[in-house]
Every structure is written in structure tokens, then in C-alpha cells.
Design a protein around this motif. Structure first.
Motif, PDB file in Angstrom:
ATOM      1  N   ALA A 249       0.818  -1.219   0.000  1.00 38.32           N
ATOM      2  CA  ALA A 249       0.000   0.000   0.000  1.00 38.32           C
ATOM      3  C   ALA A 249       0.850   1.268   0.000  1.00 38.32           C
ATOM      4  O   ALA A 249       0.322   2.363   0.197  1.00 38.32           O
ATOM      5  N   ASN A 250       2.166   1.093  -0.227  1.00 36.00           N
ATOM      6  CA  ASN A 250       3.081   2.234  -0.289  1.00 36.00           C
ATOM      7  C   ASN A 250       3.135   2.994   1.045  1.00 36.00           C
ATOM      8  O   ASN A 250       3.244   4.215   1.072  1.00 36.00           O
ATOM      9  N   LEU A 251       3.036   2.251   2.132  1.00 42.21           N
ATOM     10  CA  LEU A 251       3.035   2.860   3.469  1.00 42.21           C
ATOM     11  C   LEU A 251       4.187   2.321   4.323  1.00 42.21           C
ATOM     12  O   LEU A 251       4.104   2.322   5.549  1.00 42.21           O
ATOM     13  N   GLU A 252       5.268   1.874   3.641  1.00 45.12           N
ATOM     14  CA  GLU A 252       6.361   1.259   4.405  1.00 45.12           C
ATOM     15  C   GLU A 252       7.035   2.240   5.363  1.00 45.12           C
ATOM     16  O   GLU A 252       7.624   1.830   6.351  1.00 45.12           O
ATOM     17  N   LYS A 253       6.908   3.557   5.071  1.00 49.02           N
ATOM     18  CA  LYS A 253       7.554   4.517   5.989  1.00 49.02           C
ATOM     19  C   LYS A 253       6.905   4.511   7.381  1.00 49.02           C
ATOM     20  O   LYS A 253       7.454   5.058   8.329  1.00 49.02           O
ATOM     21  N   PHE A 254       5.728   3.882   7.481  1.00 51.53           N
ATOM     22  CA  PHE A 254       5.074   3.790   8.798  1.00 51.53           C
ATOM     23  C   PHE A 254       5.379   2.468   9.499  1.00 51.53           C
ATOM     24  O   PHE A 254       4.760   2.128  10.501  1.00 51.53           O
TER      25      PHE A 254
END
Lengths: 352, 126
Positions: A249-254
């Protein structure tokens, strides 16, 4: 069907009521597009009382949060809010949420309305033995105030500058004349400057009326959806579900992969099978959730959210394509016809 | 509220017939229910259509709705202004927001359509 404390206010304003995950909520008052643009150009407000609030407190509260979410530990600082998830053992997203840290032993999770029961069960089964898990959803109501002029509204209400409250920070227990505000945070779901106020139902009703008098436009779920789509923000049940990982979901920075949490092993081992993309229609038509994405005659993905972008005057969507798919030109199958579209970087809209 | 000189379908289309050509649109009630219209897909000019065939699509912010032709015939003109300004349907549903014109092949079908009174009853009684 459940109603928020502001239900009567929505009816008074001519709100068109729909079933949203078992809640009777206003989808719009007069016009979704006007409500949308009022948030982009001035200031609007949303009833977000349907959201769930779960308090995690007592001994082991912090360990419980660290075990249940991939949040970075340093973000669990008193007065800070952090975007995170509950992940299953396969690394799939059970829910996305915001963690508010009151202190080492007290946290508030704000979760999606449709997932409250599921989240509570998941958390209760896995909380540290001495940790209390309490559902405060019925006792807390909330309003989200969003838009470039939300700072003026904030200053009028609280008598200090919204800019002194950093993004994803909050203040607690504020007295406003006769109103007790439990929490106010600089958060939102629109890509604009804004803040969210949590308080008891009676207080929220008074506050809603005050905000209306101050010229804040009431906005429904329709505008909330088109605003978050333009801002490239995911919605549970659309971009996020139990089969989808934060990496896809392109949320790996979280995700803090430096420490352990439920779902971490699977996240590291499992090769992503899809990736989230943004797209704009080249052939005019409205992309919608569930439509298939094609490239060179082959099916390569599907649309998760789509619609008309009032800010851009274009038809936009988010969706998933196969992880290895690298082309830019695609087609969307809309009513049995392939219509040209092009991949576009997210977000579609960034505030100036 | 509901114009008296038009005929209606139970699917909320209206038709106005002059010299054997019918102009078709959606009712004010329908545009209110749909909300802001953001896209309209119009039929091809020259297409032969049968009564109650889906010939156009009106998309609001929230959903897509099929538009049915109230009568059989040949599409002779479409409202090109809707391509750039689909909101004309919201602003003027019985005027500038018309969808297409159709040459009636079976004018007797008009008799099967709802009168203004019947349509009014349909939308008030639900």
C-alpha cells in the motif's frame, strides 16, 4: 442502524443520509463538489463521531501497542499522534488507525467505524495481562475542521495559534468558556491544514453549532472521500484490507522493521505481489472501485477508489497493479469498454 | 414543479415531442437524487434504439446511472455541451440539460408513458 450525536444537526441542515458501515451518516448537504471546494479554498467540517476510540492503559500498555502495531517507538511520545496499523500474522492490515500517546501507560487508538468490534477482539486477545482495553466509542464524539482558513477558526476557539501545534501533535483537557475539550489534534484526512476535536457528545453538539455560526461549512462523507482521494490517502475497504500489506500500500515509511511486532516476519519474508498506483483518465470517463486495469491486452490490476477530482477537473483513481508492472500507459475497463489512462504519482493534489 | 407538457418514465426520464422528434432528459427529482453530475456518456447519433433500452449513462460523484430511452426510434442529435459541462443537468434539467433527440418510430408508445400528474404521484408517494 447507529446515529452519531450530531444526527439531528445533519437533518436540520438538509443532509442526505446514507448507510456507512451501519451508521446513518450525511453523504452531502447540498453539493459534494461545493463542500469539497470549500475545504480546499476556505474551511469545512465533518462529523467524525462514528470513528472508534479505544483506550489502552495501565501496566504493559506501551508494550501492547508496540506488539500490536509496527509504529516507531520514538513516535510514542506524550502529546504526539502517530499513523499506524493493526497487522495480522500474515502482515495484512486489520485496520489503520491513529495512536495518541497520553503518557507511558495511557494511549488512545482512533480506529475505523466499521472495524471497532474486530479491532477490540484482536486487541483484547493480545493485550498484556495487566493492561486495560476500554471501548470509549460511545462516550466520545468528534469533529474534523479542515481547510486553509482552519487556523483562523482554531485561533478564535482556542486563543492560540494552530501553527504552534505541530503536525500530528495534540493538546488535552482544554476549557473553552463552558466547554470541556478532551483532545484537539492537528490531524485530518483531506491534505489541508486542519484539526480534530474530541469531546463528550453534548459538547460536540454545542461546538458544531458554534462552528456553523463562525462560517464553517458542514461537509459530508462524499466530500471527505473525494478530498482524501485527491490527497492520495488510503481508505480501509478500498486500498487497505487483510490481504494487503503496508508495503504493497506504499506505506512502508510507517513500519519500523528494526523491532518485533505481530506480522513482522511475514512482512519481511513475503514478496509484495502488488503495488498501489495513482492514475488519471485520458479518455473521459469515471473510474470506480472494482474496475479492471489492462495493459497490452492483459489484465494487470484493479481500481480501488476513483472519481471526479473537483480541484483538478480530471477523473482520477487509485488502484493496484502487479508488483513488477512498470508501464505508464494503461486502460481501465468501464462498462465493457477499455478506456485509456496514465499512471500518475501520488498524491494528485498537494496544498500550495 | 413537474412540467405539465412533458411525458415521463418511472425511471425518471422526460420526453418533449415536437414534429415527430422527441427531446429526452432526466427529471429535476432525478438530478436531485443523484447529486452533482460529473460525467455523461451519450449515445451515437444514428443509432436505432428500442423503448426502455439503456442508451446513455449519467455519472454523479457517487455512482453511475443508466438512462433509458422512453420511446423507440433513431438518435438524431446529442447534447454536446454536456461533455464539458455535465452540471447543466443539475442546473437546468428540463432545458439546457437535455440529453438526446430521437426520431420516433412508434409514436403510439407515447401513450404508454406517465403524464405529469402520474409522475408527480410516483415521486411523492415513492
Amino acid at each position: 442502524m447507529k446515529r452519531t450525536p450530531l444526527y439531528e444537526e445533519h437533518i436540520l441542515l438538509g443532509g442526505k443520509i446514507i448507510d456507512f458501515n451501519g451508521w446513518e451518516m450525511p453523504v452531502q448537504y447540498e453539493s459534494i463538489i461545493e463542500e469539497h471546494l470549500s475545504v480546499r479554498r476556505n474551511v469545512g467540517m465533518f462529523d467524525i463521531s462514528h470513528m472508534g476510540e479505544i483506550e489502552i492503559s495501565g501496566e504493559g500498555a506501551k508494550d501492547t501497542i508496540l506488539n500490536l502495531t509496527p509504529v516507531q517507538e520514538k513516535k510514542l511520545t506524550s502529546g504526539k499522534a502517530a499513523y499506524s496499523f493493526l497487522l495480522n500474522e500474515r502482515g495484512g492490515i486489520i485496520d489503520d488507525l491513529i495512536v495518541y500517546t497520553f503518557d507511558e501507560n495511557r494511549f488512545l487508538l482512533v480506529v475505523n467505524a466499521g472495524n471497532i468490534e474486530k479491532d477490540l477482539n484482536w486487541i483484547r486477545e493480545r493485550a498484556s495481562p495487566k493492561t486495560n482495553v476500554k471501548d470509549l466509542s460511545k462516550d466520545i464524539a468528534a469533529i474534523s475542521v479542515q481547510g486553509p482558513n482552519s487556523g483562523k477558526i482554531f485561533k478564535n476557539l482556542f486563543n492560540f495559534d494552530l501553527s504552534s501545534l505541530k503536525y500530528y501533535s495534540f493538546e488535552r483537557e482544554i476549557e473553552l468558556r463552558d466547554l470541556k475539550i478532551q483532545l484537539v489534534s492537528r490531524t485530518g484526512y483531506t491534505g489541508e491544514l486542519g484539526f480534530e476535536i474530541y469531546a463528550q457528545p453534548e459538547t460536540i453538539i454545542k461546538l458544531w453549532k458554534t462552528l456553523l455560526e463562525m462560517g464553517v461549512k458542514a461537509c459530508g462523507l462524499g466530500a471527505r472521500d473525494s478530498l482524501r482521494l485527491e490527497a492520495g490517502m488510503p481508505l480501509y475497504g478500498h486500498e487497505l484490507d487483510e490481504e494487503t500489506t503496508p508495503i504493497e500500500a506504499n506505506l512502508e515509511k510507517f513500519v519500523d522493521t528494526e523491532r518485533n511486532f505481530i506480522g513482522k516476519e511475514a512482512l519481511l519474508e513475503r514478496a509484495p505481489i502488488k503495488r498501489l498506483i495513482g492514475l488519471k483518465m485520458v479518455d473521459k470517463s469515471v473510474p470506480r472501485q472494482g474496475q479492471r486495469i489492462f495493459s497490452n491486452g492483459k489484465e494487470v490490476g484493479y481500481v480501488t477508489s476513483g472519481g471526479f477530482s473537483p480541484s483538478l477537473g480530471e477523473y482520477i483513481a487509485m488502484g493496484y497493479v502487479k508488483h513488477e508492472f512498470k508501464e505508464e500507459e494503461i486502460s481501465i475497463e468501464i462498462r465493457d469498454k477499455l478506456r485509456k489512462a496514465i499512471l500518475t504519482a501520488l498524491p494528485f493534489y498537494k496544498r500550495g | 414543479m413537474v412540467p405539465k407538457d412533458l411525458r415521463y418514465t418511472s425511471e425518471h426520464e422526460w420526453i418533449r415531442v415536437e414534429n415527430g422528434i422527441g427531446t429526452v432528459g432526466i427529471t429535476s427529482y432525478a438530478q436531485e437524487q443523484l447529486g452533482d453530475i460529473v460525467f455523461v456518456e451519450l449515445p451515437e447519433v444514428g443509432r436505432e434504439v428500442k423503448k426502455m433500452e439503456g442508451v446513455a449513462v449519467v455519472e454523479s460523484v457517487k455512482a453511475a446511472s443508466d438512462i433509458y430511452t422512453p420511446v423507440s426510434g433513431k438518435i438524431v442529435e446529442v447534447n454536446e455541451d454536456l461533455n464539458s459541462s455535465p452540471n447543466l443537468i443539475n442546473e437546468d434539467p428540463y432545458g439546457k440539460g437535455w440529453l438526446f433527440k430521437i426520431e420516433l418510430s412508434k409514436p403510439e408508445e407515447l401513450e404508454e408513458l406517465l403524464s405529469a400528474e402520474e409522475y408527480e404521484r410516483l415521486i411523492t408517494e415513492g
